[in-house]
Structures are given as C-alpha cells and as structure tokens.
Design an enzyme around this catalytic site. Sequence first.
Site, mmCIF file in Angstrom:
data_model
loop_
_atom_site.group_PDB
_atom_site.id
_atom_site.type_symbol
_atom_site.label_atom_id
_atom_site.label_comp_id
_atom_site.label_asym_id
_atom_site.label_seq_id
_atom_site.Cartn_x
_atom_site.Cartn_y
_atom_site.Cartn_z
ATOM 1 N N HIS A 1 0.834 -1.193 0.151
ATOM 2 C CA HIS A 1 -0.110 0.152 0.081
ATOM 3 C C HIS A 1 0.789 1.247 0.210
ATOM 4 C CE1 HIS A 1 0.616 0.538 4.273
ATOM 5 N NE2 HIS A 1 0.753 -0.595 4.294
ATOM 6 N N ASP A 2 0.240 2.297 -0.680
ATOM 7 C CA ASP A 2 0.891 3.503 -0.691
ATOM 8 C C ASP A 2 2.125 3.859 -1.222
ATOM 9 O OD1 ASP A 2 -1.243 5.135 0.931
ATOM 10 O OD2 ASP A 2 -0.695 3.502 2.392
ATOM 11 N N GLY B 1 5.225 -0.972 2.399
ATOM 12 C CA GLY B 1 4.383 0.138 2.117
ATOM 13 C C GLY B 1 5.203 1.364 2.252
#
Length: 259
Positions: free
Chosen positions: A118-119, A136
């Site tokens: 994520h991100d 992440g």
Amino acid sequence: MINKLSEISEKAQLGKNVSVEAFSSIHANVEIGDGTWIGSNVTIYPGARIGKNCRIFPGAVIAAIPQDLKFKGEDSLVEIGDETTIREFVTINRGTADKQTTKIGKQCLLMAYVHIAHDCLIHDRVIIANSVQVAGHVTIDDWAFIGGSSAIHQFVKIGMHSMVSGGSLVRKDVPPFTKAAREPLSYAGVNSLGLRRRGFEGKTISEIQEVYRYLFLNSWNNSRALEEIEINLPATKERDEIVNFIRSSERGVMKGYIQ
C-alpha cells in the site's frame, strides 16, 4: 476480445480494444485503458485504474485491500501507467488513508511474483525483477532497477537510475545513479553502464562519480560531505539531484563500502 468465461462487472469501464482472457474477474469501480490485455485468471478489484496498452499476465491480483491493520475500508486506488507490463502472480495493494493511492508509472516492468504494498510510488520505466517484495510507503524513482528476490523496507526511497543487486535487504535509502550491493547494503559504485545506455555523456558520469567520492570515499559525515560538494563542485542537475536526495532522506542513506 472478451472471453465469455471471464467475469466483468457492468460497473467496470473498459476502453477500446481491451482483451480479457478466460477466468479473469474484473470488479466494479475499475477503469482499464484502450488496448490493454488481461491474461487468464487475473483478479482486478475495485479501485484499479489501469492505463493504455498495458499487459497483465495470468495470476496477477490488482487493487486488493492493503495488508495493514490500520486500514478501515476507506476508498482508495491503484493507478497503473500506460504500457506497463505486470507478469505472473504479481500483487499490487490499494492505498490507505495516508496517501489514498498506490501508483505504478508508465512503461514499467514488474516481473513474476513481485509484491507492491500500500501507498507505494513507483515512477516511470522502473524494472523490478522476480520475487521482489516492496513494503508500504516505498518510493522508487525513474529508471531504477531492483534485482530479483530483494526485500525493501517500508518508507525506503530508491533514487533515479540506481541499480540494486539481487537478493538485497534494502533498509536505507539508495541515492540516485548508484549501484547498491553487499550485506549490509552499501555503495558499489556509480551505475555507469546504465547511464551510458540512457544517453548520459562521459563528462556527466565523471561528475556524478566525483560527487560520490566526496560522499562515500572520505571519512566525512553526510552534512560535511554535502557542504564540501556545494563549495568545491560545480552546480549541475545531477549534483543537485544527489544533494537534495541526501538532505531529504528520512531513513538515512546506505553507507560507503569499507573493506
């Protein structure tokens, strides 16, 4: 172009000449650009935004929810740029409330079994070899190459035109134009071959090497080295890219190699 054994939500938006092979599943709130090919057994979850002329190979999973206990079901995205290739069994997770989006740039190549958490922000023309695991909030700049089976710690930044050796444990930031190798990960020279292939002149490569002599081949700390660089070396786009990268590093940068 759409195999009858695939499952595509009526709320997904597919561009012109999109091809979807058998047993793939495309959920609602998905957008796929013109000319993209989706192989068999691909799963594309809500929040995916896939560009034009991409190729996504069998077994890939795009825009699954983050593997993050702080995730509370908020709306978020995965964005994939035009002409990017995603090979077999790659997984790319959606963003969280922090950045909302996981981004993959244009003309990237993610080889088999890569995981992008994520991100993350992966810029253009990045190559990530087989089985690399990206935690992440990682940023990888243009033209970087990550060798197979490497693991990249969360919040790490990898600079443009850099090359990370296969099997590396990347715990610190990797400055632009460098080669990174060994354990613990450390400076292994300037990525001269890659730079020449991309049209950098010999004079420019020599100037980059001189910057890293100040940073990694002296006994100075980074603050002193940066001061000496700005005093003694002429300002160039590449010099300033390196200086700004080092100054903005939050995790700290990899060390010079000491035998």
